[in-house]
Enzyme design. Sequence first.
Site, PDB file in Angstrom:
ATOM      1  N   CYS A 277     -59.388 -39.977   5.218  1.00 36.91           N
ATOM      2  CA  CYS A 277     -58.126 -39.658   4.535  1.00 36.91           C
ATOM      3  C   CYS A 277     -58.223 -38.447   3.610  1.00 36.91           C
ATOM      4  O   CYS A 277     -57.665 -37.399   3.905  1.00 36.91           O
ATOM      5  CB  CYS A 277     -57.655 -40.872   3.735  1.00 36.91           C
TER       6      CYS A 277
HETATM    7  N1  LIG Z   1     -59.308 -45.529   7.094  1.00 38.19           N
HETATM    8  C1  LIG Z   1     -58.514 -45.497   6.055  1.00 38.19           C
HETATM    9  O1  LIG Z   1     -58.926 -45.758   4.929  1.00 38.19           O
HETATM   10  C2  LIG Z   1     -57.046 -45.174   6.206  1.00 38.19           C
HETATM   11  C3  LIG Z   1     -56.174 -45.530   5.157  1.00 38.19           C
HETATM   12  C4  LIG Z   1     -54.836 -45.229   5.275  1.00 38.19           C
HETATM   13  C5  LIG Z   1     -54.381 -44.544   6.401  1.00 38.19           C
HETATM   14  N2  LIG Z   1     -55.239 -44.190   7.388  1.00 38.19           N
HETATM   15  C6  LIG Z   1     -54.692 -43.503   8.555  1.00 38.19           C
HETATM   16  O2  LIG Z   1     -54.528 -44.460   9.590  1.00 38.19           O
HETATM   17  C7  LIG Z   1     -54.786 -43.853  10.865  1.00 38.19           C
HETATM   18  C8  LIG Z   1     -55.870 -44.625  11.582  1.00 38.19           C
HETATM   19  O3  LIG Z   1     -57.066 -44.548  10.821  1.00 38.19           O
HETATM   20  P1  LIG Z   1     -58.276 -45.542  11.014  1.00 38.19           P
HETATM   21  O4  LIG Z   1     -59.195 -45.306   9.872  1.00 38.19           O
HETATM   22  O5  LIG Z   1     -57.781 -46.916  11.277  1.00 38.19           O
HETATM   23  O6  LIG Z   1     -58.918 -44.952  12.361  1.00 38.19           O
HETATM   24  P2  LIG Z   1     -59.999 -45.681  13.301  1.00 38.19           P
HETATM   25  O7  LIG Z   1     -60.702 -44.594  14.022  1.00 38.19           O
HETATM   26  O8  LIG Z   1     -60.789 -46.668  12.502  1.00 38.19           O
HETATM   27  O9  LIG Z   1     -59.131 -46.503  14.329  1.00 38.19           O
HETATM   28  C9  LIG Z   1     -58.303 -45.915  15.272  1.00 38.19           C
HETATM   29  C10 LIG Z   1     -58.367 -46.707  16.555  1.00 38.19           C
HETATM   30  O10 LIG Z   1     -57.442 -46.137  17.475  1.00 38.19           O
HETATM   31  C11 LIG Z   1     -58.027 -46.208  18.770  1.00 38.19           C
HETATM   32  N3  LIG Z   1     -57.334 -45.269  19.639  1.00 38.19           N
HETATM   33  C12 LIG Z   1     -57.422 -43.924  19.678  1.00 38.19           C
HETATM   34  N4  LIG Z   1     -56.567 -43.428  20.597  1.00 38.19           N
HETATM   35  C13 LIG Z   1     -55.928 -44.473  21.141  1.00 38.19           C
HETATM   36  C14 LIG Z   1     -54.931 -44.607  22.127  1.00 38.19           C
HETATM   37  N5  LIG Z   1     -54.400 -43.540  22.725  1.00 38.19           N
HETATM   38  N6  LIG Z   1     -54.511 -45.831  22.448  1.00 38.19           N
HETATM   39  C15 LIG Z   1     -55.039 -46.921  21.846  1.00 38.19           C
HETATM   40  N7  LIG Z   1     -55.961 -46.868  20.892  1.00 38.19           N
HETATM   41  C16 LIG Z   1     -56.412 -45.652  20.541  1.00 38.19           C
HETATM   42  C17 LIG Z   1     -59.491 -45.906  18.538  1.00 38.19           C
HETATM   43  O11 LIG Z   1     -60.298 -46.361  19.595  1.00 38.19           O
HETATM   44  C18 LIG Z   1     -59.735 -46.688  17.235  1.00 38.19           C
HETATM   45  O12 LIG Z   1     -60.148 -48.020  17.485  1.00 38.19           O
HETATM   46  C19 LIG Z   1     -55.134 -42.405  10.580  1.00 38.19           C
HETATM   47  O13 LIG Z   1     -53.981 -41.634  10.679  1.00 38.19           O
HETATM   48  C20 LIG Z   1     -55.591 -42.440   9.142  1.00 38.19           C
HETATM   49  O14 LIG Z   1     -55.400 -41.210   8.491  1.00 38.19           O
HETATM   50  C21 LIG Z   1     -56.566 -44.517   7.328  1.00 38.19           C
END
Ligand SMILES: NC(=O)c1ccc[n+]([C@@H]2O[C@H](COP(=O)([O-])OP(=O)(O)OC[C@H]3O[C@@H](n4cnc5c(N)ncnc54)[C@H](O)[C@@H]3O)[C@@H](O)[C@H]2O)c1
Length: 437
Positions: A277
Amino acid sequence: MVNMSSISALLDGIRARHLHVGIIGLGYVGLPLAVEFANAGFAVTGFDVDERKITEVNAGRSYIPDVSPSQMERVVKAGKLSATSDMSRLATMDVVDICVPTPLRKTKDPDLSYVITAVEAAAAALRPGQLVILESTTYPGTTEEVVRPRLEAKGLRADVDFFLAFSPERVDPGNAQFTTKTIPKVVGGVGPASTDAAAALYASVVSSVVSVSSTRVAEMVKLLENTFRAVNIGLVNEIALMCHKMDIDVWEVIDAAKTKPFGFMPFYPGPGLGGHCIPIDPFYLSWKARQNGFEARFIELAGHVNSSMPDYVVQLVSDALNSVAKPIRGSRVHLFGVAYKRDVNDLRESPALDIIELLVRRGAQVSYTDPYVPHLDQGGHVFESVAFERAAATQWDCAIVTTDHAVFDYQRIAALPLVVDTRNALKGPATDTVFKL
Ligand SMILES: NC(=O)c1ccc[n+]([C@@H]2O[C@H](COP(=O)([O-])OP(=O)(O)OC[C@H]3O[C@@H](n4cnc5c(N)ncnc54)[C@H](O)[C@@H]3O)[C@@H](O)[C@H]2O)c1
């Protein structure tokens, strides 16, 4: 004109918990959210391209520290949560919630390829009455400019035939006080019906919902929050560098400053930004600002200061070793913690990776201990985590506290011959053997 039968069917379904919720992306954001929907009584299907995650979910095993093994087992055993990679099953969902990554390209431009692939899968399965929500952090305009046209391509109209909203995820992994359930949820739809539908859905699973007037406002809210953190961390990192020059303990300064009951909020210096983030999101905003002829100067400056911190830590290691007449080359340097922050297993953008690379390049013999990260492959070098007991009993030339995991025994680390503490985990003043950031 809104299709009233669809919106009322959706609202009835939310009240009765009859809806089937699909979550695309089962990572740090998607899995806790899926479990919350399942806890609230909805049937939830998680969609992911990572078969290992699907296997783990279907076996009732959690791979995210914020989701406890017992919680996970309970919802899966109860038949409330399952996972699949079969995107055609999106057609049977009433709600499709997109939680896929939004990284940067090497050029620091937004990489929306994951969002686009997920939206195209949702578009192929779209049917009247569905509610589609984007949760991934992104620049203002994404829902209207990137998501909406793809969903409307086959003729269904947003806010009329189906519903579309943006709701940023604000979860703070590892934070036991504020969780997916207790953090207020901001919601902005492409129209009033979409806002109402998404707000009603979240109100059934989280403690409070804040509706805003548009998707662009909701997108901007998240970027303001994370830019605020990035800029304030940049400021306090600069103050730390300044204090070092003036021989002032920045940690003592912050501790005293935060006693002011108004107008001050403590931020802490550290070895650099990490996670998916804070190092990334502000650049989504500066990119979009540039498209509109605006230069986001604070973001660039904070990025500059924050990205210089790993170099500064290596300089401190060099100073520490120099104090005992040793060079970095050939010295055994051990890192305590490589995850980007305390008590999580997330290595993404972790400053420890940069520090390892810089030390290896200078010829140090690098090792690490992190109970959350058993193996590490950095720049072609493979490392295995050394057990804490063994690490605390080894006479390293220099140890670094890179991540202040709660499980570490800091008294034992403080007793090592030479320590660089980047997190003020050892407390107390700097000494001949403890070098503080
Ligand atoms: N990690 C954090 O602390 C956090 C906090 C708030 C917001 N976010 C936001 O949330 C979003 C996700 O972040 P995250 O940390 O959960 O990421 P992550 O990488 O942990 O999880 C994302 C998941 O999406 C899957 N994926 C990718 N492409 C795909 C597709 N086409 N179809 C199905 N699944 C698919 C991946 O395999 C993975 O399991 C990002 O935009 C991030 O900026 C993250």
